[in-house]
Design a protein around this motif. Structure first.
Motif, short mmCIF file in Angstrom:
data_model
loop_
_atom_site.label_atom_id
_atom_site.label_comp_id
_atom_site.label_asym_id
_atom_site.label_seq_id
_atom_site.Cartn_x
_atom_site.Cartn_y
_atom_site.Cartn_z
N ALA A 183 0.72 -1.13 0.26
CA ALA A 183 0.32 -0.21 0.07
C ALA A 183 1.07 1.23 0.36
CB ALA A 183 -1.16 0.06 1.58
N LEU A 184 2.05 1.05 0.98
CA LEU A 184 3.00 2.56 0.72
C LEU A 184 3.59 2.79 -1.06
CD1 LEU A 184 4.61 1.85 4.34
CD2 LEU A 184 3.26 4.04 3.79
N LEU B 145 -1.49 13.73 6.06
CA LEU B 145 -1.21 12.65 6.95
C LEU B 145 -2.37 11.44 7.00
CD1 LEU B 145 1.77 10.97 8.18
CD2 LEU B 145 0.45 12.14 10.07
N VAL B 146 -2.10 10.00 5.89
CA VAL B 146 -2.90 9.25 6.20
C VAL B 146 -2.30 7.76 7.06
CG1 VAL B 146 -4.52 7.88 4.53
CG2 VAL B 146 -3.74 9.56 3.99
N GLY B 147 -2.70 7.13 8.00
CA GLY B 147 -1.96 6.02 7.90
C GLY B 147 -2.41 4.38 7.48
N GLY C 209 1.58 9.54 -6.31
CA GLY C 209 1.72 10.55 -5.69
C GLY C 209 1.83 11.04 -4.13
N GLY C 210 2.33 10.46 -3.69
CA GLY C 210 2.28 10.31 -2.14
C GLY C 210 3.26 10.39 -1.80
N ALA C 211 4.30 10.37 -0.57
CA ALA C 211 5.28 10.28 -0.13
C ALA C 211 4.90 9.41 1.22
CB ALA C 211 6.00 11.45 -0.49
N ARG C 212 5.95 8.23 1.24
CA ARG C 212 6.16 7.56 2.49
C ARG C 212 6.28 8.25 3.70
NH1 ARG C 212 8.03 1.17 2.86
NH2 ARG C 212 7.24 2.28 0.24
N ASP D 32 -0.51 12.27 1.04
CA ASP D 32 -1.35 11.89 0.36
C ASP D 32 -0.27 13.56 -0.66
OD1 ASP D 32 -2.11 14.37 0.78
OD2 ASP D 32 -4.28 13.60 0.91
N PRO D 33 -0.87 14.01 -1.94
CA PRO D 33 -0.39 14.78 -2.74
C PRO D 33 -0.92 16.43 -1.84
CG PRO D 33 -1.68 13.24 -3.78
CD PRO D 33 -1.79 12.43 -2.68
#
Length: 130
Positions: free
Chosen positions: A86-87, A120-122, A94-97, A115-116
């Protein structure tokens, strides 16, 4: 919902103060200390609460923790079958770990990304979530 929100966290520099604030504001009580990955919170500063208390089962679990050295933020966690996959997908889109995969003392695998837009999302690895 294909991949439900299963957990939320509020992390800050003074988790005891935050637990007092939200405890008084919403009548929440905490099980402290609770097992958590050190990447998420200082292990002795994390407190779980259980919001699944209504007769119809609404509400999700959450926690408040952190400590010195942890950036203040609020985050929700989405159930996935594989945090690493998922990461990688979040990064392709376009998201960043930010963190993870990390394993808590009870074996739960978690990760976080932005996300772009920088939100912050877990992610929480729950087999059978895909």
């Amino acid at each position: 919902m294909a991949r439900p929100v299963v957990h939320f966290e509020i992390i800050g520099k003074d988790p005891e103060r935050l637990r007092g604030y939200y405890g008084e504001l919403f009548a929440w009580s905490f099980d402290t200390p609770s097992p958590v990955a050190s990447e998420v919170s200082h292990p002795q500063q994390y407190g779980f609460l259980d919001l699944v208390t209504t007769p119809d089962g609404t509400g999700i679990r959450g926690g408040i923790g952190g400590g010195p050295g942890y950036d203040s933020h609020a985050v929700f966690y989405v159930a996935v079958a594989d945090v690493e996959a998922a990461l990688q997908q979040a990064e392709r889109l376009g998201g960043a770990r930010v963190m993870g995969p990390a394993t808590s003392p009870n074996g739960l695998v978690v990760g976080q990304f932005t996300d772009p837009e920088g939100n912050l999302v877990g992610l929480a690895e729950l087999p059978g979530s895909d």
